[in-house]
Design an enzyme around this catalytic site. Structure first.
Site, PDB file in Angstrom:
ATOM      1  N   GLU A 120       0.213   3.974   2.286  1.00  0.00           N
ATOM      2  CA  GLU A 120      -0.296   3.930   0.918  1.00  0.00           C
ATOM      3  C   GLU A 120      -1.668   3.241   0.925  1.00  0.00           C
ATOM      4  O   GLU A 120      -1.810   2.217   1.579  1.00  0.00           O
ATOM      5  CB  GLU A 120       0.649   3.159  -0.013  1.00  0.00           C
ATOM      6  CG  GLU A 120       0.227   3.313  -1.462  1.00  0.00           C
ATOM      7  CD  GLU A 120       1.165   2.591  -2.455  1.00  0.00           C
ATOM      8  OE1 GLU A 120       2.150   1.972  -2.012  1.00  0.00           O
ATOM      9  OE2 GLU A 120       0.883   2.652  -3.646  1.00  0.00           O
ATOM     10  N   GLY A 260       1.010  -7.548   0.811  1.00  0.00           N
ATOM     11  CA  GLY A 260       2.256  -8.299   0.868  1.00  0.00           C
ATOM     12  C   GLY A 260       3.349  -7.528   1.606  1.00  0.00           C
ATOM     13  O   GLY A 260       3.981  -8.038   2.524  1.00  0.00           O
ATOM     14  N   ALA A 261       3.562  -6.285   1.199  1.00  0.00           N
ATOM     15  CA  ALA A 261       4.649  -5.502   1.779  1.00  0.00           C
ATOM     16  C   ALA A 261       4.514  -4.062   1.310  1.00  0.00           C
ATOM     17  O   ALA A 261       3.687  -3.758   0.450  1.00  0.00           O
ATOM     18  CB  ALA A 261       5.995  -6.054   1.334  1.00  0.00           C
ATOM     19  N   MET A 262       5.358  -3.182   1.885  1.00  0.00           N
ATOM     20  CA  MET A 262       5.267  -1.772   1.527  1.00  0.00           C
ATOM     21  C   MET A 262       6.655  -1.161   1.425  1.00  0.00           C
ATOM     22  O   MET A 262       7.485  -1.312   2.317  1.00  0.00           O
ATOM     23  CB  MET A 262       4.420  -1.043   2.580  1.00  0.00           C
ATOM     24  CG  MET A 262       4.261   0.443   2.329  1.00  0.00           C
ATOM     25  SD  MET A 262       3.381   0.783   0.771  1.00  0.00           S
ATOM     26  CE  MET A 262       4.161   2.315   0.304  1.00  0.00           C
ATOM     27  N   GLU A 263       6.853  -0.421   0.323  1.00  0.00           N
ATOM     28  CA  GLU A 263       8.188   0.065  -0.051  1.00  0.00           C
ATOM     29  C   GLU A 263       8.610   1.370   0.606  1.00  0.00           C
ATOM     30  O   GLU A 263       9.422   2.105   0.033  1.00  0.00           O
ATOM     31  CB  GLU A 263       8.216   0.251  -1.574  1.00  0.00           C
ATOM     32  CG  GLU A 263       7.357   1.421  -2.122  1.00  0.00           C
ATOM     33  CD  GLU A 263       5.972   1.027  -2.631  1.00  0.00           C
ATOM     34  OE1 GLU A 263       5.445   0.001  -2.162  1.00  0.00           O
ATOM     35  OE2 GLU A 263       5.415   1.743  -3.472  1.00  0.00           O
ATOM     36  N   HIS A 296      10.722  -6.897  -5.353  1.00  0.00           N
ATOM     37  CA  HIS A 296       9.732  -5.900  -5.771  1.00  0.00           C
ATOM     38  C   HIS A 296       9.843  -4.619  -4.934  1.00  0.00           C
ATOM     39  O   HIS A 296       9.939  -3.521  -5.480  1.00  0.00           O
ATOM     40  CB  HIS A 296       8.332  -6.509  -5.656  1.00  0.00           C
ATOM     41  CG  HIS A 296       7.228  -5.600  -6.076  1.00  0.00           C
ATOM     42  ND1 HIS A 296       6.646  -5.650  -7.313  1.00  0.00           N
ATOM     43  CD2 HIS A 296       6.595  -4.585  -5.415  1.00  0.00           C
ATOM     44  CE1 HIS A 296       5.704  -4.731  -7.402  1.00  0.00           C
ATOM     45  NE2 HIS A 296       5.644  -4.058  -6.256  1.00  0.00           N
ATOM     46  N   GLU A 297       9.846  -4.776  -3.625  1.00  0.00           N
ATOM     47  CA  GLU A 297       9.882  -3.569  -2.765  1.00  0.00           C
ATOM     48  C   GLU A 297      11.215  -2.849  -2.932  1.00  0.00           C
ATOM     49  O   GLU A 297      11.274  -1.622  -2.952  1.00  0.00           O
ATOM     50  CB  GLU A 297       9.637  -3.914  -1.294  1.00  0.00           C
ATOM     51  CG  GLU A 297       8.352  -4.684  -1.006  1.00  0.00           C
ATOM     52  CD  GLU A 297       7.091  -4.150  -1.657  1.00  0.00           C
ATOM     53  OE1 GLU A 297       7.004  -2.931  -1.892  1.00  0.00           O
ATOM     54  OE2 GLU A 297       6.190  -4.971  -1.969  1.00  0.00           O
ATOM     55  N   HIS A 300      11.248  -0.798  -6.074  1.00  0.00           N
ATOM     56  CA  HIS A 300      10.461   0.433  -5.949  1.00  0.00           C
ATOM     57  C   HIS A 300      11.333   1.624  -5.552  1.00  0.00           C
ATOM     58  O   HIS A 300      10.928   2.770  -5.762  1.00  0.00           O
ATOM     59  CB  HIS A 300       9.380   0.263  -4.873  1.00  0.00           C
ATOM     60  CG  HIS A 300       8.039  -0.172  -5.397  1.00  0.00           C
ATOM     61  ND1 HIS A 300       7.462   0.370  -6.515  1.00  0.00           N
ATOM     62  CD2 HIS A 300       7.145  -1.090  -4.919  1.00  0.00           C
ATOM     63  CE1 HIS A 300       6.264  -0.197  -6.708  1.00  0.00           C
ATOM     64  NE2 HIS A 300       6.057  -1.089  -5.763  1.00  0.00           N
TER      65      HIS A 300
HETATM   66  N1  B3K Z   1       2.801  -0.327  -2.817  1.00  0.00           N
HETATM   67  C1  B3K Z   1       2.301  -1.349  -1.939  1.00  0.00           C
HETATM   68  C2  B3K Z   1       0.831  -1.546  -2.051  1.00  0.00           C
HETATM   69  C3  B3K Z   1       0.010  -0.638  -1.227  1.00  0.00           C
HETATM   70  C4  B3K Z   1      -1.443  -1.048  -1.269  1.00  0.00           C
HETATM   71  C5  B3K Z   1      -2.320  -0.094  -0.546  1.00  0.00           C
HETATM   72  N2  B3K Z   1      -3.668  -0.591  -0.440  1.00  0.00           N
HETATM   73  C6  B3K Z   1       2.979  -2.646  -2.145  1.00  0.00           C
HETATM   74  C7  B3K Z   1       3.603  -2.843  -3.469  1.00  0.00           C
HETATM   75  O1  B3K Z   1       2.966  -2.890  -4.488  1.00  0.00           O
HETATM   76  O2  B3K Z   1       4.791  -2.917  -3.507  1.00  0.00           O
HETATM   77 ZN    ZN Z   2       4.547  -2.474  -5.790  1.00  0.00          ZN
END
Ligand code: B3K
Ligand code: ZN
Length: 868
Positions: A120, A260-263, A296-297, A300
């Site tokens: 992302e 921070g992290a990615m879902e 949060h993740e 998502h």
């Molecule tokens: N969806 C990701 C963020 C991605 C950022 C890309 N530059 C984390 C989050 O908001 O949960």
């Molecule tokens: Zn998010």
């Protein structure tokens, strides 16, 4: 700049020319030469037999259509154009990529010894040529091949369906994800880890395997993340009736990560900062951060993955909503008031500042050059406030009905913000026509309130005016629909019922016009109004409260947030008047009545410790700066320090009593214990400024049995510039120098050092064995703190702070433009400073602009700033 990058516009959206129903990927992993084979099942959806695939930095090795080599293609800027295609076909693309050289940490890269991905927003196009847009949803099968000894774990989305050994010490694993998804949710990890395993039984009785992968030796730091995950799964079932949908949920912690992290579906990849914690290494803030980000993740999975975004302009559809959900999760598990205060501080500080900056944009932007630049406080935090306002207008029951309708209509598809609002409207019958403006209008409205009491008719009138100043991106502004929550109190603190036209009315007034008057009847005496309760809309409130009214509200307001807010408004009055005084060469003063009001807070027996700590904390330098068109950095710093010193001196006995009474024996991370520590450490911050400060801080550092108390001592020593500061920092570094994550706290303290030689020490810190500009966490801790949390030194008249920032940005422009682009934000706001400072900052921006290889990320921001 070779040529100016092109902007994309929300209004230019076109639906995809083709669909890809299935994608079969094979990764043959090698550090510098990874071969990626992507087999897509493609169907033409529109007239044209031309297919455009996005691709960047790829070495194309082969193109086949239905198993035959295909020559009707052209490599063009940003991708591959295929022509003369059949209506339906199998497309095989082979590319070669170099993960080891990937320092931008986008696409497939190496973090320490492991391979991992970040796709992302538009990272998948750095892996293979593909329709890298969120409205193309395919079923993925992924085969990962790598050396077995070095990479025993080979992970991807979905369920593991097959595995096997190969010659030459290599092995493979194949994964299948049954849920169609856009490319940005793809993930792959290969490495050697320790694994923490658990399981979760969903409300319908399905078993889900939970696995958290951490670097070897870190297993004892993964338990809080696991607990947080289980709490998240449970909470989403209870509050939103949403259940997990795969048999396995994996989280991998990596050290090199831009955010921070990615879902990613079924395989979250996390910055290790938001996974790893034990009492020796993590503070309470870290623990709470982990809970929030894991939540949060996880959330998502429904708001983002099951229903994704049609295009990136709709980002707030998933992010605003998911932030709202994680805020509610933290509030349900911990203290609602303390959480709300934290969120409001972010809006009033950095989000309002963003709204007033050259980067100002609506929560649904209209125009984007680099999508990564729009993962902003506006899209996330203001986006969440917009969801929260709908929640306020509809109430929990109707809001949940709206959520259910949203999923019923859009599950498995790519949706828009409009789809969400429509579901809320249809499920509740509440008219959100004017409310929709919050999606398209940028900037912060100012709401000015005046009041008039008429003793003869027993009426009380509130006149409410709203005005949104023009922003760089938008010259016309309209009246918004603002839910304005109020309460009225009589002099003895009783709540006065709100009556209009002989009827009891709701506390939430619908403010919809430029100027509107609400007349309340049956009001027996001049009331004290509590306005914008719970911060019911992201606006600036102006009302000429007297000191007495604010002091009254600090005690009598029926909700904790309103009490805190009254305290903040009281402080704001004296910060502002003292800044004026200081600018006229006068000294800082604070009336006894104000000091006594805060004494009352400290002595209160009914308030929770965590809440008292919030009441006692002054607005930040950044927040105060936001109140001014032209910021006097030094005057603000001086006033904040002097007010703090006055409170410290006048309330020393109270702080001291609190400090000593709240000592805890054994460490635990429950909310009550966290609250006590936060109040005790707040007291320490004040006491550090008194005569006993050095001794007390030193003692706390020596006796601390947890990281929260250690860091509290170090940061008290830092901000009060105590004699022990250097010793404590030295000791900490000798203890933790091998652990980058733990050293981040040390780097952050060095970065925010208010002392005169700060920049020199920061340069020295860059040579510390734990530091590397290649690591985003290290960079943010040291450099980010200097730029954002060290106003006096960063804005030094000499310009050395700005030159230092310029140096770092020029370097990071090529290695990691995404991180560089986050760092640059404070420089964009140069118009808020005096002319000399403006000139110095402009020089740095111009020198960036002149670079041949300026990345799109920085190009977009630098040009906007220079246009301002
Ligand atoms: N969806 C990701 C963020 C991605 C950022 C890309 N530059 C984390 C989050 O908001 O949960
Ligand atoms: Zn998010």
């Amino acid at each position: 700049m070779a040529h100016a990058p092109q902007a994309k516009y929300r209004n230019d959206y076109q639906s995809p020319s083709h669909e890809i129903t299935d994608l079969d990927l094979t990764f043959d992993l090698h550090d510098t030469e990874t071969l990626v084979t992507a087999v897509s099942q493609v169907k033409q959806l529109q007239e044209s037999a031309t297919l455009f695939l996005d691709g960047e930095n790829l070495n194309l090795k082969g193109v086949e259509v239905n198993g035959e080599q295909w020559s009707h293609y052209q490599q063009v800027d940003g991708g591959l154009e295929l022509t003369e295609l059949p209506k339906q076909f199998e497309l095989t693309i082979t590319t070669l990529i170099n993960p080891e050289a990937n320092t931008a940490l986008e696409g497939l890269y190496k973090s320490g010894g492991a391979f991992c991905t970040q796709c992302e927003a538009e990272g998948f196009r750095r892996i293979t040529y593909y329709m890298d847009r969120p409205d193309v949803l395919a079923r993925y099968t992924t085969k990962v091949i790598a050396d077995k000894e070095q990479f025993p774990f080979l992970l991807s989305n979905g369920n593991r369906i097959a595995e096997g050994d190969l010659s030459g010490g290599r092995h493979w694993v194949q994964w299948q994800d049954p849920h169609p998804k856009p490319a940005y949710l793809f993930a792959l990890v290969a490495g050697d880890f320790d694994v923490l395993r658990d399981q979760y039984v969903t409300q319908s009785g399905r078993n889900v395997a939970l696995e958290i992968f951490v670097d070897k030796g870190n297993l004892d730091r993964a338990h809080h993340a696991m607990t947080s995950l289980i709490n998240s799964m449970k909470w989403d079932e209870t509050r939103f009736n949403l259940e997990y949908d795969l048999d396995i949920y994996m989280i991998v912690a990596v050290d090199f990560f831009n955010m921070g992290a990615m879902e990613n579906k079924g395989l979250n990849i996390f910055n290790s900062k938001f996974v790893l914690a034990n009492e020796k290494t993590a503070t309470d803030t870290d623990y709470l951060g982990i809970e929030a980000v894991i939540g949060h993740e996880y959330f998502h999975n429904w708001t983002g993955n099951r229903v994704t975004c049609r295009d990136w302009f709709q980002l707030s559809l998933k992010e605003g909503l998911t932030v709202f959900r994680d805020q509610e999760f933290s509030s349900d598990l911990g203290s609602r008031a303390v959480n709300r205060i934290g969120n409001v501080r972010i809006i009033r500080g950095p989000q309002f500042a963003e709204d007033a900056s050259p980067m100002s944009h609506p929560i649904r932007p209209e125009k984007v050059i680099e999508m990564n630049n729009f993962y902003t406080l506006t899209v996330y935090e203001k986006g969440s406030e917009v969801i929260r306002m709908m929640h306020t207008l509809l109430g929990e029951v109707a809001f949940q009905k709206g959520m259910a309708l949203y999923f019923e209509r859009h599950d498995g598809t790519a949706a828009t913000c409009e789809d969400f609002v429509e579901a809320m409207e249809d499920a509740s019958g509440v008219d959100l026509k004017q409310f929709r403006l919050w999606y398209s209008q940028s900037g912060t409205p100012t709401v000015t309130v005046t009041s008039e009491y008429d003793a003869s008719s027993l009426t009380y009138a509130l006149t409410i005016e709203q005005k949104t100043e023009t922003t760089q991106d938008q010259s016309e502004k309209y009246a918004l629909h603002i839910p304005f929550d109020i309460e009225l109190y009589s002099s003895n603190g009783d709540v006065i019922e709100l009556r209009c036209n002989n009827q009891k009315i709701s506390n939430v007034l619908n403010v919809t016009q430029d100027k509107q008057t609400f007349v309340f009847e049956n009001v027996a005496e001049q009331p004290v109004p509590s306005l914008l309760r719970e911060f019911s809309a992201p606006v600036k409130l102006e009302y000429a409260y007297s000191d007495n009214e604010l002091i009254f509200l600090m005690v009598h307001a029926r909700n904790e947030f309103a009490r805190w807010d009254a305290g903040q408004m009281l402080l704001a009055k004296y910060i502002q008047s003292n800044v004026e005084a200081v600018r006229h060469g006068q000294s800082v003063t604070l009336p006894d009545s104000v000091v006594d009001a805060f004494r009352g807070v400290l002595l209160s027996e009914e308030l929770e410790p965590a809440f008292i700590a919030e009441m006692m904390s002054l607005p930040s330098h950044n927040e105060v700066s936001g109140w001014y068109k032209c910021v006097d950095v030094d005057a603000i710093a001086l006033v904040l320090k002097a007010i703090k010193l006055t409170l410290a001196t006048e309330l020393e006995d109270e702080f001291s009593a609190i400090y000593h009474s709240l000592e805890q024996g054994e460490y635990s991370v429950d909310h009550a214990a966290i609250g006590k520590r936060s109040l005790r450490n707040m007291a320490l911050q004040y006491l550090a400024m008194t005569e006993k400060g050095n001794e007390l801080v030193q003692l706390q550092y020596q006796k601390a049995n947890n990281m929260t108390d250690t860091i509290a001592a170090m940061s008290a020593a830092n901000s009060a510039q105590l004699a022990c500061r250097e010793d404590l920092l030295k000791d900490y570094s000798s203890q933790w120098k091998h652990d980058g994550l733990v050293m981040d706290k040390w780097f952050a303290i060095q970065g925010s050092n208010p002392g005169e030689n700060a920049l020199e020490v920061i340069r020295e810190s860059m040579a510390h064995e734990a530091f590397s500009l290649k690591n985003p966490n290290r960079t943010r801790s040291l450099i980010g703190s200097f730029l954002n949390m060290n106003p006096v030194n960063f804005h030094a008249k000499s310009g050395e702070g700005y030159r230092f920032a310029g140096e770092i940005l020029r370097e990071m422009n090529s290695s990691n433009p995404q991180v560089a682009s986050r760092l640059i934000d404070p420089l964009l706001k140069f118009r808020k400073y005096d002319e000399e400072r403006q000139a110095l900052i402009i020089a740095e921006l111009e020198s960036l602009k002149a670079m041949d290889n300026l990345a799109n990320d920085l190009f977009e921001k630098v040009t906007k700033a220079l246009e301002s």
